[in-house]
Design a protein around this motif. Structure first.
Motif, PDB file in Angstrom:
ATOM      1  N   ILE A 171      -8.246  -4.175   3.319  1.00 25.02           N
ATOM      2  CA  ILE A 171      -7.936  -2.813   3.764  1.00 25.02           C
ATOM      3  C   ILE A 171      -8.280  -2.645   5.240  1.00 25.02           C
ATOM      4  CG2 ILE A 171      -8.579  -0.378   3.500  1.00 25.02           C
ATOM      5  CD1 ILE A 171      -9.005  -0.964   0.505  1.00 25.02           C
ATOM      6  N   TYR A 191      -5.541  -1.883   8.222  1.00 28.90           N
ATOM      7  CA  TYR A 191      -5.708  -0.699   9.064  1.00 28.90           C
ATOM      8  C   TYR A 191      -5.736  -1.094  10.544  1.00 28.90           C
ATOM      9  CZ  TYR A 191      -7.729   3.730  10.682  1.00 28.90           C
ATOM     10  OH  TYR A 191      -7.954   4.920  11.327  1.00 28.90           O
ATOM     11  N   ARG A 226     -11.363  -6.792  -1.357  1.00 25.34           N
ATOM     12  CA  ARG A 226     -10.310  -5.806  -1.082  1.00 25.34           C
ATOM     13  C   ARG A 226     -10.660  -4.993   0.163  1.00 25.34           C
ATOM     14  NH1 ARG A 226      -5.923  -3.746  -3.596  1.00 25.34           N
ATOM     15  NH2 ARG A 226      -6.342  -5.090  -5.394  1.00 25.34           N
ATOM     16  N   ALA A 282     -10.429   5.684   0.871  1.00 27.32           N
ATOM     17  CA  ALA A 282     -11.199   4.450   1.004  1.00 27.32           C
ATOM     18  C   ALA A 282     -12.103   4.510   2.219  1.00 27.32           C
ATOM     19  CB  ALA A 282     -10.259   3.249   1.111  1.00 27.32           C
ATOM     20  N   PHE A 306       0.832  -1.202   0.000  1.00 26.49           N
ATOM     21  CA  PHE A 306       0.000   0.000   0.000  1.00 26.49           C
ATOM     22  C   PHE A 306       0.872   1.260   0.000  1.00 26.49           C
ATOM     23  CE2 PHE A 306      -3.916  -2.079   2.216  1.00 26.49           C
ATOM     24  CZ  PHE A 306      -4.161  -2.811   1.066  1.00 26.49           C
ATOM     25  N   VAL A 338      -3.857   1.667  -1.898  1.00 27.82           N
ATOM     26  CA  VAL A 338      -4.719   0.552  -1.499  1.00 27.82           C
ATOM     27  C   VAL A 338      -5.219  -0.258  -2.684  1.00 27.82           C
ATOM     28  CG1 VAL A 338      -5.456   1.633   0.650  1.00 27.82           C
ATOM     29  CG2 VAL A 338      -6.752   2.061  -1.448  1.00 27.82           C
ATOM     30  N   ASP A 339      -4.952   0.227  -3.907  1.00 23.45           N
ATOM     31  CA  ASP A 339      -5.319  -0.537  -5.106  1.00 23.45           C
ATOM     32  C   ASP A 339      -4.167  -1.410  -5.599  1.00 23.45           C
ATOM     33  OD1 ASP A 339      -7.944   0.482  -5.275  1.00 23.45           O
ATOM     34  OD2 ASP A 339      -7.193   2.317  -6.207  1.00 23.45           O
ATOM     35  N   LYS A 398      -0.268   5.660   4.808  1.00 26.81           N
ATOM     36  CA  LYS A 398      -1.506   4.960   4.429  1.00 26.81           C
ATOM     37  C   LYS A 398      -2.072   5.558   3.135  1.00 26.81           C
ATOM     38  CE  LYS A 398      -4.226   7.417   7.990  1.00 26.81           C
ATOM     39  NZ  LYS A 398      -4.935   8.329   7.125  1.00 26.81           N
ATOM     40  N   LEU A 444      -5.713   5.293   1.773  1.00 26.25           N
ATOM     41  CA  LEU A 444      -6.590   4.717   2.789  1.00 26.25           C
ATOM     42  C   LEU A 444      -7.641   5.729   3.230  1.00 26.25           C
ATOM     43  CD1 LEU A 444      -7.285   2.320   4.507  1.00 26.25           C
ATOM     44  CD2 LEU A 444      -5.587   3.038   6.170  1.00 26.25           C
TER      45      LEU A 444
END
Length: 201
Positions: free
Chosen positions: A74, A78, A70, A123, A40, A45-46, A117, A120
């Protein structure tokens, strides 16, 4: 292979080897989450699942077996990173020369968490219901740790006693905003000045 042979030579699920297997499974899952977190940092995050699997030294199927979507991955990354940051607080307090030193080292780790992050935050603000409780988890786990470090430093006479943990963490978080998109900006330097400024004259 018939049914009578299938379980031969293996301990029952709750036999003596069961705790060892569970410990290995937890360790393997933690390694997978560390690999995902590292991916990440590089790709957001992709990041492709195959890249995460390669970092972890496992097959893609292993990741999907643990984390079917996914969003599941994630959330798990986290929470894993929040837990690591929370657990670091008491350890640093026990190992550091002074509570203020422990606080500074913990804040450094907190900054690393915030600054790496990639993607993130976006997301977490999506419509995925799986992310709804993560902010509360973050607050519930980390604010008490920061408060413990602040209290220890105040009792030791190193910092002023009226510093609020949530307020400090919010300030540190604000200093980290945009760090991942501006290579000329290093939030660690300003956060270091902030932590130094907590000291009593």
């Amino acid at each position: 292979m018939n049914d009578s042979d299938e379980g031969a030579g293996r301990p029952a699920p709750d036999g003596p080897a069961a705790p060892s297997r569970r410990k290995d499974a937890r360790r393997n899952k933690a390694a997978l989450l560390d690999a995902a977190a590292a991916a990440f940092v590089v790709s957001g995050v992709d990041a492709p699942v195959r890249d995460i699997a390669a970092r972890a030294g496992v097959g893609v199927g292993t990741i999907y077996r643990h984390f079917p979507t996914r969003a599941d991955l994630i959330v798990a990354v986290y929470r894993h990173q929040v837990d690591a940051c929370a657990e670091a607080g008491p350890a640093l307090l026990a190992d550091s020369a002074s509570p203020h030193t422990a606080l500074g080292r913990w804040i450094d780790q907190f900054v690393d968490f915030l600054a790496t992050k990639h993607g993130l935050a976006a997301a977490l603000h999506s419509d995925d219901a799986g992310f709804d409780t993560l902010h509360a988890y973050f607050i519930d786990r980390l604010v008490p740790v920061c408060a413990q470090l602040l209290e220890a430093a105040a009792v030791a006479g190193e910092i002023r006693p009226d510093i609020d943990a949530y307020e400090l963490m919010r300030g540190v978080g604000n200093l980290c905003i945009g760090a991942d998109s501006d290579p000329r900006y290093d939030p660690r330097r300003l956060v270091g000045l902030l932590v130094a400024g907590l000291r009593r004259p």
